[in-house]
Enzyme design. Structure first.
Site, PDB file in Angstrom:
ATOM      1  N   SER A 277      -1.391   2.043   4.600  1.00 52.19           N
ATOM      2  CA  SER A 277      -0.793   0.902   5.084  1.00 52.19           C
ATOM      3  C   SER A 277      -2.052  -0.371   5.065  1.00 52.19           C
ATOM      4  CB  SER A 277      -0.522   0.964   6.615  1.00 52.19           C
ATOM      5  OG  SER A 277      -1.422   1.548   7.283  1.00 52.19           O
ATOM      6  N   CYS A 278      -2.781  -0.043   4.083  1.00 49.86           N
ATOM      7  CA  CYS A 278      -3.906  -1.113   3.770  1.00 49.86           C
ATOM      8  C   CYS A 278      -3.474  -2.543   3.866  1.00 49.86           C
ATOM      9  CB  CYS A 278      -4.631  -0.805   2.715  1.00 49.86           C
ATOM     10  SG  CYS A 278      -5.489   0.909   2.576  1.00 49.86           S
TER      11      CYS A 278
ATOM     12  N   CYS B 131       0.823  -1.094   0.097  1.00 45.30           N
ATOM     13  CA  CYS B 131      -0.042   0.019   0.007  1.00 45.30           C
ATOM     14  C   CYS B 131       0.916   1.196   0.048  1.00 45.30           C
ATOM     15  CB  CYS B 131      -1.036  -0.065   1.303  1.00 45.30           C
ATOM     16  SG  CYS B 131      -2.046   1.531   1.381  1.00 45.30           S
TER      17      CYS B 131
END
Lengths: 211, 103, 114
Positions: free
Chosen positions: A114-115, A110
């Protein structure tokens, strides 16, 4: 270290305590105003520190390695197949599973934040959220893989999935050789977190004890 | 916005540290920031996109020189202040009080 | 306020950004598209490195909330999200690993037909 002073002109030992105070101050205000329940915070922390983690994803992978019909469902309707094993919810609402093969290696990043698929992998590791990985995974994926000790032949196509939307990605690593006849539990023990992000490979039985 | 968070393709950050034994949280304050952020989301005062944008609006020099949960802390404080749920003065005063008590 | 007793069920339920609105897709898998060169001052999810680059729609994920307007508080603007494949050489130049590719999830409003 000399030469670092221009970057870190503050006393490192002061940083954590100052942050800790800032966070304590915030929590005490929020509790006082009835905006957060401190006990709910404890439950949230316990959930992601001790209950939800990459062992969930490893069970999904082991099932897919053992059951071709499950694997087909996992690759076509990822979220539904994962929910069959009871893993659902926040940051895993819309799951896509991508399969590593002899010719394709998938890797997830990501770049913008911070997916990460929480229900199957828990909270992301520090490196996943930090600048070196987020900047370089899209530009030099093979260099990043080398940082993890993984070298792929040029004949393998590397596909990097940048999680810019609300889809969350899980990599289905290749089943290692020498695992015929293994139970799902034995297989799950070979599935590392990194192999499900695509920065690693599943362990082979002979290297079971190492990371 | 063209902020410091948009990292894809930048050079110079060095190698990835793939240490497999890193803990989920490195300090108690990280645990509390994580949980307060998730819990506060249920107040219904902002959505996930507003929450991401609050982190992205961090000063770019600060963004690149601080850790991940500091970004979250900055974002949460920003949203709470903008929504009028707390004020910066209240926060500073509470921190000063706790600091004095800790001495 | 989220209470301790409700945490487990709330997390398990989650909250999808997928919406049921019946919105027609602007693109279809296999179609060539270019990522718009957008530079809004507000929130956006089209990364800088992909703006102006051409790729191929790999799959249609369905209809989702649009982050640019959702972050601004001006509405959900439901629209299709696609996984778009960009060749590494298109993004980083011919000397980059020719076989590799980047897949990015992009909304209708981030794309133009080629």
């Amino acid at each position: 270290m000399p030469g670092d002073d221009h970057l870190h002109n503050h006393d490192h030992s002061d940083v954590p305590s100052d942050l800790a105070l800032r966070v304590k101050a915030l929590e005490s205000l929020l509790v006082e105003k009835g905006l957060v329940d401190p006990e709910a915070l404890n439950v949230l922390i316990d959930t992601y520190e001790t209950k939800v983690g990459p062992r969930n994803g490893a069970k999904v992978v082991a099932r897919a390695w053992s059951d071709p019909a499950y694997k087909a469902r996992l690759l076509s309707k990822g979220g539904k197949a994962i929910a069959e094993l009871g893993f659902t919810g926040r940051q895993g609402e819309d799951m896509i599973v991508v399969e590593n093969t002899d010719t394709t290696h998938n890797m997830v990043v990501c770049t913008l934040c911070s997916c990460y698929p929480w229900p199957v992998l828990g909270l992301p590791p520090v490196w996943y959220k930090a600048a070196p990985y987020r900047s370089r995974a899209v530009r030099d994926p093979r260099g990043v893989l080398a940082d993890f000790g993984v070298t792929l032949p040029d004949s393998v196509e590397v596909r990097v999935w940048d999680s810019t939307a609300e889809l969350r990605y899980l990599v289905l690593p290749q089943r290692p050789p020498g695992t015929d006849g293994m139970s799902e539990n034995e297989l799950a023990a070979l599935v590392t977190r990194d192999s499900m992000i695509g920065t690693g490979l599943a362990k082979t039985p002979s290297t079971k004890g190492s990371t | 916005m063209n902020g410091a968070h948009d990292l894809g393709g930048m050079d110079g950050f060095g190698p990835v540290d793939p240490d497999p034994d890193q803990p989920v949280f490195h300090a108690e304050w990280e645990r509390r920031v994580f949980a307060m952020t998730v819990a506060s989301g249920f107040l219904g005062r902002w959505n996930i996109d507003m929450s991401r944008h609050a982190r992205e609006r961090m000063d770019p020099v600060e963004y690149l020189s601080t850790s991940y949960y500091e970004h979250w802390l900055h974002g949460l404080e920003t949203l709470l202040v903008e929504q009028g749920l707390i004020t910066s003065d209240e926060l500073a005063a509470r921190k000063a009080k706790l600091s004095a008590e800790a001495r | 306020m989220l209470k301790a007793a409700d945490v487990e069920q709330t997390l398990r339920k989650g909250g999808s950004a997928r919406v049921d609105d019946d919105v027609a897709p602007k693109f279809k898998p296999g179609q060539r598209v270019v990522a718009r060169n957008l530079n809004p001052l507000g929130h956006t999810r089209v990364p800088r490195y992909i703006r102006g680059r051409s790729g191929t729609v790999d799959r249609d994920h369905g209809v989702f909330v649009f982050p640019d307007t959702n972050a601004a508080g001006t509405g959900k603007s439901p629209q299709h999200v696609y996984s778009v494949r960009f060749e590494a050489s298109e993004v980083w130049g011919a000397e980059t690993g020719a076989k590799d590719a980047i897949y990015i999830d992009l909304w209708d409003d981030y794309l133009d037909p080629v």
